[in-house]
Each structure stands twice: as structure tokens, then as C-alpha cells.
Design a protein around this motif. Sequence first.
Motif, short mmCIF file in Angstrom:
data_model
loop_
_atom_site.label_atom_id
_atom_site.label_comp_id
_atom_site.label_asym_id
_atom_site.label_seq_id
_atom_site.Cartn_x
_atom_site.Cartn_y
_atom_site.Cartn_z
N ARG A 1 -6.61 9.28 -27.89
CA ARG A 1 -5.36 9.58 -26.89
C ARG A 1 -5.54 8.98 -25.72
O ARG A 1 -6.76 9.04 -25.13
CB ARG A 1 -5.20 10.86 -27.00
CG ARG A 1 -5.23 11.86 -28.58
CD ARG A 1 -4.72 13.30 -28.26
NE ARG A 1 -4.82 13.98 -29.40
CZ ARG A 1 -6.00 14.34 -30.25
NH1 ARG A 1 -7.21 14.46 -29.49
NH2 ARG A 1 -5.62 15.28 -31.09
N THR A 2 -4.80 8.46 -25.17
CA THR A 2 -4.43 7.99 -23.94
C THR A 2 -3.40 8.28 -23.18
O THR A 2 -2.35 8.34 -23.65
CB THR A 2 -4.60 6.33 -23.85
OG1 THR A 2 -5.65 6.02 -24.89
CG2 THR A 2 -4.74 5.75 -22.52
N ALA A 3 -3.52 9.03 -22.01
CA ALA A 3 -2.44 9.44 -21.27
C ALA A 3 -2.39 9.11 -19.72
O ALA A 3 -3.60 9.18 -19.25
CB ALA A 3 -2.20 11.08 -21.62
N ILE A 4 -1.37 8.74 -19.09
CA ILE A 4 -1.60 8.46 -17.98
C ILE A 4 -0.65 9.45 -17.18
O ILE A 4 0.52 9.71 -17.53
CB ILE A 4 -0.44 7.00 -17.46
CG1 ILE A 4 -1.34 6.03 -18.35
CG2 ILE A 4 -0.66 6.64 -15.92
CD1 ILE A 4 -0.74 4.67 -18.06
N ILE A 5 -1.25 10.14 -16.23
CA ILE A 5 -0.73 11.22 -15.47
C ILE A 5 -0.05 10.52 -13.96
O ILE A 5 -0.56 9.96 -13.13
CB ILE A 5 -1.62 12.19 -14.67
CG1 ILE A 5 -2.43 12.62 -15.97
CG2 ILE A 5 -0.88 13.09 -13.91
CD1 ILE A 5 -3.72 13.70 -15.53
N MET A 6 1.34 10.86 -13.71
CA MET A 6 2.05 10.25 -12.85
C MET A 6 2.56 11.60 -12.00
O MET A 6 3.97 11.87 -12.03
CB MET A 6 2.96 9.45 -13.08
CG MET A 6 2.37 8.06 -13.35
SD MET A 6 1.55 7.32 -12.48
CE MET A 6 2.64 6.69 -11.26
N VAL A 7 1.91 12.59 -11.60
CA VAL A 7 2.47 13.77 -10.94
C VAL A 7 2.05 13.90 -9.39
O VAL A 7 1.32 13.06 -8.99
CB VAL A 7 2.05 15.06 -11.53
CG1 VAL A 7 2.40 15.00 -12.96
CG2 VAL A 7 0.48 15.39 -11.32
N GLN A 8 2.51 14.77 -8.69
CA GLN A 8 2.09 14.74 -7.15
C GLN A 8 0.47 14.81 -7.15
O GLN A 8 -0.16 15.62 -7.84
CB GLN A 8 2.75 16.06 -6.88
CG GLN A 8 3.75 16.01 -5.56
CD GLN A 8 4.65 17.01 -5.50
OE1 GLN A 8 4.06 18.20 -5.47
NE2 GLN A 8 5.83 16.94 -5.22
N ALA A 9 0.36 14.06 -5.96
CA ALA A 9 -1.36 13.95 -5.65
C ALA A 9 -1.71 15.66 -5.54
O ALA A 9 -1.09 16.34 -4.81
CB ALA A 9 -1.64 13.07 -4.86
N GLY A 10 -3.10 15.77 -5.54
CA GLY A 10 -3.70 17.09 -5.20
C GLY A 10 -3.63 18.13 -6.25
O GLY A 10 -3.95 17.95 -7.43
N ALA A 11 -3.06 19.48 -6.02
CA ALA A 11 -3.16 20.42 -6.80
C ALA A 11 -2.33 20.26 -8.18
O ALA A 11 -2.84 20.71 -9.43
CB ALA A 11 -2.66 21.73 -6.30
N ALA A 12 -1.43 19.41 -8.28
CA ALA A 12 -0.62 19.18 -9.21
C ALA A 12 -1.29 18.50 -10.46
O ALA A 12 -1.21 18.64 -11.44
CB ALA A 12 0.83 18.58 -9.01
N THR A 13 -2.03 17.21 -9.62
CA THR A 13 -2.84 16.51 -10.54
C THR A 13 -3.93 17.30 -11.08
O THR A 13 -4.35 17.19 -12.42
CB THR A 13 -3.40 15.48 -9.77
OG1 THR A 13 -2.49 14.78 -9.36
CG2 THR A 13 -4.40 14.43 -10.62
N ASP A 14 -4.69 18.30 -10.39
CA ASP A 14 -5.83 18.85 -11.00
C ASP A 14 -5.11 20.04 -12.19
O ASP A 14 -5.99 20.04 -13.07
CB ASP A 14 -6.27 20.01 -10.21
CG ASP A 14 -7.49 19.18 -8.98
OD1 ASP A 14 -8.29 18.58 -9.57
OD2 ASP A 14 -7.49 19.31 -7.83
#
Length: 475
Positions: free
Chosen positions: A68-81
Motif C-alpha cells: 500500500r502506498t499513501a501520500i499525506i497532504m495535511v497541515q504540517a505538525g500535529a496533523a501530520t503526526d
Amino acid sequence: RTANIGVVGLAVMGANLARNLASREGNTVAVLNRSRGRTDALVSEHPEAGFVPAYSYEEFAASLAKPRTAIIMVQAGAATDATIDALVEVFEPGDIIVDGGNAYFPDTIRRERAVRETGINFVGAGISGGEEGALNGPSIMPGGSDESWVTLGPILKSIAAVAEGEPCVTHVGHDGAGHFVKMVHNGIEYADMQLIAEAYDLIRRGTGKSPAEIAEIFAEWNRGELESYLIEITAEVLRQNDAATGEPLVDVILDQAGAKGTGAWTVQTALSLGVPVSGIAEATFARSLSSHPEQREAARDLPGPSTATPVDDEIAFVEDVRQALYASKIVAYSQGFDEIRAGAAEYGWNIDLGAISKIWRGGCIIRAQFLNRIAEAYAEQPELPLLMAAPYFADALGRGQEAWRRVVVHATNAGIPAPAFSSSLAYYDGLRAERLPAALVQGQRDFFGAHTYRRVDRAGSFHTLWSGDRSEVEA
Ligand code: NDP
């Protein structure tokens, strides 16, 4: 349906990246967003993309082919964690999580280490080009393991910008290398923008030309060695008139520059690595200086030069400014590449600087003709210790330095701030100098703190007994 790639976070960047992925042959894209509204909007607005929407992490994982391959494009920081944690729960060893946001590279190093424990691959990938780039082809700077690059490489190559027939993506190095390089890219971008702004200011105040007239100068420059996206858009901005007042737009925009932090990260990191990125630092500070209206108000009545500094020959002056801009730009890139070299040494990344210059030729904000010259310099000499000393750049600096000096003198005499122009020139002269007053600084340090000094004629460390008989002892 089974997707081969997924995107989590469907604000402007994620949505555009998902559409870019979906538009490429062979890709089926699963999409997930924390709040379901964005997912529904994207899927209904773009039926042609054939998205596979998911409304939970479980559903998302089930819709993806393995690995599975997923790209995360959310706010940097806590949202990414938070997003990484949720994906780790539903993914399996061998799967790949890519963070495409603007993460601070030490966070990426930390996350890579933590995720690796689970057997899942974590890749921090810098993505440049804004929303337009995300949709039509960004410049991509992925870090992460060699194993993940096998799966990820072809997918990223399929969506990246293309320059000179080559996709603007390369496996930069392990763990945080990609985000590190993206950070420095942004630092160079700050310097490039500030230099262009100083050139504009000098021409405007020196010649009294209107923004529209200066737009033509930039358009002309864009046909020569300065050809770049930033010069091109500068002409567009200067040409724009404000609909409400009829004034040039640049005259009604509040003169306080914002920043989202990547310039500051570049400078902070350079300080801890001991790399003098003075042009990038001045560009970052110039934004801060502009954003203190109360201090600018308090300083407004401080005296300036008592005599006017007229520009006698406008055509010659504009050409001087062009040469000063080119020379300072060489310094900015040289400093940026120096920071990447130092970062690679510090963090154990094997970064090919020539490959970095190539992936910046398209898709990203600093894309420019100029990067071909950098690529050539590294192709000729991969272990180049200092970019600006490579033959092509040394020659350009040699040709431009007299003009550069005239411009800095003019700026100083006229009381026009040109911090990036002048600090770049000081860097050039500093590195060129046969002897630096650093010797005196060492003497001072030895005087008050017995910090010792080395000598030009003998090995070892020495100390002068300043408060004794002032004889020298070996330390
Ligand atoms: P934003 O940075 O505005 O982030 C919004 C997205 O983050 C939404 O999908 C939002 O979900 C999601 N989100 C916020 N908090 C959480 C959370 N706690 N858990 C899960 N999801 C969360 O979006 P952009 O598209 O502007 O940028 C995305 C990333 O790309 C950022 O890291 C940014 O720095 C980077 N980037 C941006 C560029 C640009 O030009 N904008 C250029 C290059 C990189 P919800 O809809 O539910 O609120």
C-alpha cells in the motif's frame, strides 16, 4: 475497486496532487480526508478521475493494492503526526507512507525512525510548485529508504514536472534528506525574491520609472541569463493595475512581507551547521524588518544622506543592476548548495548535488535556465567545494563584479536598503580575501578567554600570557 496509490488530506494541495495522479496512465487513486465534505466535493467535481473514495482509514487501507502506498497532504505538525499514527494502525509491514507536506526535516527523521520500527516504510517528500505544480507537475524531493523508492519512484516520476526531457524527481537520500533539500530550496527562493525586489526598488528610486516600465525591463531580462519563473511573475505583478484605484497594484499592496517558516528553518539550520548563508539570512530578516510597522514608524525621521545621488546614465544603471542581480543570485545558490553539502555530511546522506539542480529546473518556484549551468558545473566536477568558484560562475562573477560594486555603492550613498545585494558582495569578497580580520578576532578571544589561536607558521595551539609577561606558550 483497487487503487495503486492513495492521498490523505484533500485541501488544495492534496486534491490537486490526487487529480494529477489520477490523470496518469495506470493509476487508480484512493482518497481520504478527515472531514468527509472535501472527499465528496472532489469526487463529484471530478468524475473523470475515477477516484476511489474512502471514509475511514480501514476503508482506505482495504482499497489499496499491496504494498500500500499513501501520500499525506495535511497541515504540517500535529496533523501530520495524527495522520501517520492512523495509517500505521491499518497498514502492514512493507507498505509505504509518504509525507508530502512541508515538514521540518528533524520531524521527518524522527517519524521515519518511529515508523520503521513497525516495518512500514516512511518517506518524507518535499513537493514544490504550489497548487499549480501539484496539479500539472511539481518538483519532488523524496527521502526515505531504497526499498520504498522501488515502488514510489515510478509513481512520482509519472506526476513530476519534466525539464529537458527528465522528470523533476530523484531519490534525494535517506530519512529527512528530501525535506532538508526542500527547506533549502525555499531558502534560496527567499533570497531570489528579495534580490529581485531590491533590483526593482533600486531602479524605481534611481530612475523614477513606473512599475509598468520596470515590468518591461524584467520581461527583457527574462529573455537572457536571468530567465526564470520568478523574473517572469515579477513582470506580471508589476504590470498589474488595481481595479479599485487605478494605481499600480504594487503601490496598494501593504509593504509587509509574510513568511511561513521555511526561510527561518534554513537559516537556523545553517547557523547550527556553521554554513554562512548570509544572502538567505538577509532575505529572511528583510521580511521580518518589513513586518514591524511600529519600529518603522519610530525610525521614519532618522536622517538619510544629505545629498542626492542622481543616476546619470539610466541605461547603464539598469544594466549594472541586472549584473548585480545575477552575481548575487550566483551567491545565493552557492550558499544554498553549500548548506545541502554540509547537511549531507552531518546527517550521513549521500546527496548528488548535480541531480538536485536538475530536479529544480522544472515544476518548482526557483525553476530557471540558470540551473542548467549549475548541473553542468557539478557534472564537470561532482566534488565541487564551492559552486561560485566553478569556472562558469567564476567567470560570470568576474564580469559582473564591477557593476555589482557600483550598485552597492549607489544604494549606500542613496540610502536605499539593499541587504541581499550588499551581503552577497561581502560574502564574495570575504571568501576571496587572502587574509581576514578573523586573526584579530582570534587575538581578542585569546585575550579575554584564553581561547588560544593557531599560527600561520607552526602547528599547534598557542596562548599569549596577556595578564602576565605577554610571552607565548604552547597550549
Ligand atoms: P493545509 O495545510 O491547509 O491543510 C489542510 C488539510 O489538513 C485538510 O485536508 C485538513 O482536513 C487536514 N487536517 C488538518 N488537521 C488535521 C488533523 N488533525 N488530522 C487529519 N487531517 C487534518 O492544506 P494545503 O493543501 O495548503 O497543504 C497541505 C500540505 O502541503 C501542508 O503541509 C503544506 O505545508 C504543504 N505544501 C503547501 C503548498 C501550498 O502552496 N499550499 C506548497 C507545498 C507544500 P479537514 O478538511 O478535515 O480540515
